[in-house]
Design a protein around this motif. Sequence first.
Motif, PDB file in Angstrom:
ATOM      1  N   LYS A 266     -10.017   3.904   3.029  1.00 42.27           N
ATOM      2  CA  LYS A 266      -8.796   3.130   2.802  1.00 42.27           C
ATOM      3  C   LYS A 266      -7.850   3.240   3.988  1.00 42.27           C
ATOM      4  CE  LYS A 266      -9.014   4.111  -2.186  1.00 42.27           C
ATOM      5  NZ  LYS A 266      -8.270   4.658  -3.344  1.00 42.27           N
TER       6      LYS A 266
ATOM      7  N   GLY B 172      -3.450   2.210   1.166  1.00 43.62           N
ATOM      8  CA  GLY B 172      -4.362   2.356   0.044  1.00 43.62           C
ATOM      9  C   GLY B 172      -5.306   1.187  -0.141  1.00 43.62           C
TER      10      GLY B 172
ATOM     11  N   PRO C 201      -3.710   9.308  -0.274  1.00 39.51           N
ATOM     12  CA  PRO C 201      -3.673   7.904  -0.708  1.00 39.51           C
ATOM     13  C   PRO C 201      -4.138   7.743  -2.150  1.00 39.51           C
ATOM     14  CG  PRO C 201      -4.769   8.119   1.416  1.00 39.51           C
ATOM     15  CD  PRO C 201      -4.622   9.502   0.866  1.00 39.51           C
ATOM     16  N   THR C 202      -3.472   6.853  -2.873  1.00 38.19           N
ATOM     17  CA  THR C 202      -3.889   6.459  -4.214  1.00 38.19           C
ATOM     18  C   THR C 202      -4.051   4.943  -4.204  1.00 38.19           C
ATOM     19  OG1 THR C 202      -1.596   6.208  -4.978  1.00 38.19           O
ATOM     20  CG2 THR C 202      -2.630   8.374  -5.274  1.00 38.19           C
ATOM     21  N   GLU C 203      -4.395   4.394  -5.329  1.00 35.77           N
ATOM     22  CA  GLU C 203      -4.646   2.949  -5.392  1.00 35.77           C
ATOM     23  C   GLU C 203      -3.397   2.141  -5.054  1.00 35.77           C
ATOM     24  OE1 GLU C 203      -6.403  -0.385  -8.535  1.00 35.77           O
ATOM     25  OE2 GLU C 203      -6.418   1.743  -9.059  1.00 35.77           O
TER      26      GLU C 203
END
Length: 256
Positions: free
Chosen positions: A98, A102, A192-194
């Motif tokens: 990513k 993200g 990082p997340t969605e």
Amino acid sequence: MMRIKFLLAVFFISVIGFAQSVNDYKAVIVPLKYDFLKSENQYRLATISKGNLTKAGFQAFYANEELPAELNDRCQLLYIDVKKDNGFLVTKLFVELKDCYGTVVYTSEIGKSKEKDYEVAYRESLNMAFISINGLHYKYSGKTATPSGKAGMITAAPVAVAATARPSQPVATPVSTPVADVTDPNLLYAQPTENGFQLIDKTPKVVMKLLKTSRPDSFIAIKDGVQGTLNAKDNQWFFEYYQNDKLVSEKVSVKF
């Protein structure tokens, strides 16, 4: 027959597009823990991830490592995430790379294992997933990555149009990311997340969740059930929120 050839051609071009977009990033950040695991580096999956990335030609760093000065721009880096896919009597893992917002730049093939022992199954599946990443033959292109959520997509060539007079518009001032003080004992690390990032301490414990906005220097922030914003000011990050109708501003040391 012609349709099959066409689909194969599109697939081949898409693969090239993915490889080119991955090549525009300088290094990859490896989190200490993936969502489907219970503890940090469980089954040594973080170690295996970093080792496979290095083998594939990438520079790879753990999320809590101090980065070289030339890698301070978080948007010149990729962030790896390993996902678990549901499978009956089969362990399935795949890798996502990513960008700093993200957005998924590349997704690997799914690695599978029928081993019953979790440690063996996870390792085998992850190593298989990296086969497709090795096939990218990564080599840094020297270009500047421009994260936009469209990396790897094929776009039509721009159409030339006649120049027309336009009213002058103010030029946006570039935003510089605050430099983290790695000696700060309260330093938080961004994973990082969605939809943004989660900030973890050295425990590791999730301290704050960030949701991305249209500005790279401002996030919607949630800490201990309190919602506010995380903003970059004077080369520092500040968590700002209202308490008893008064604006509270707390300095936060973050390493992206």
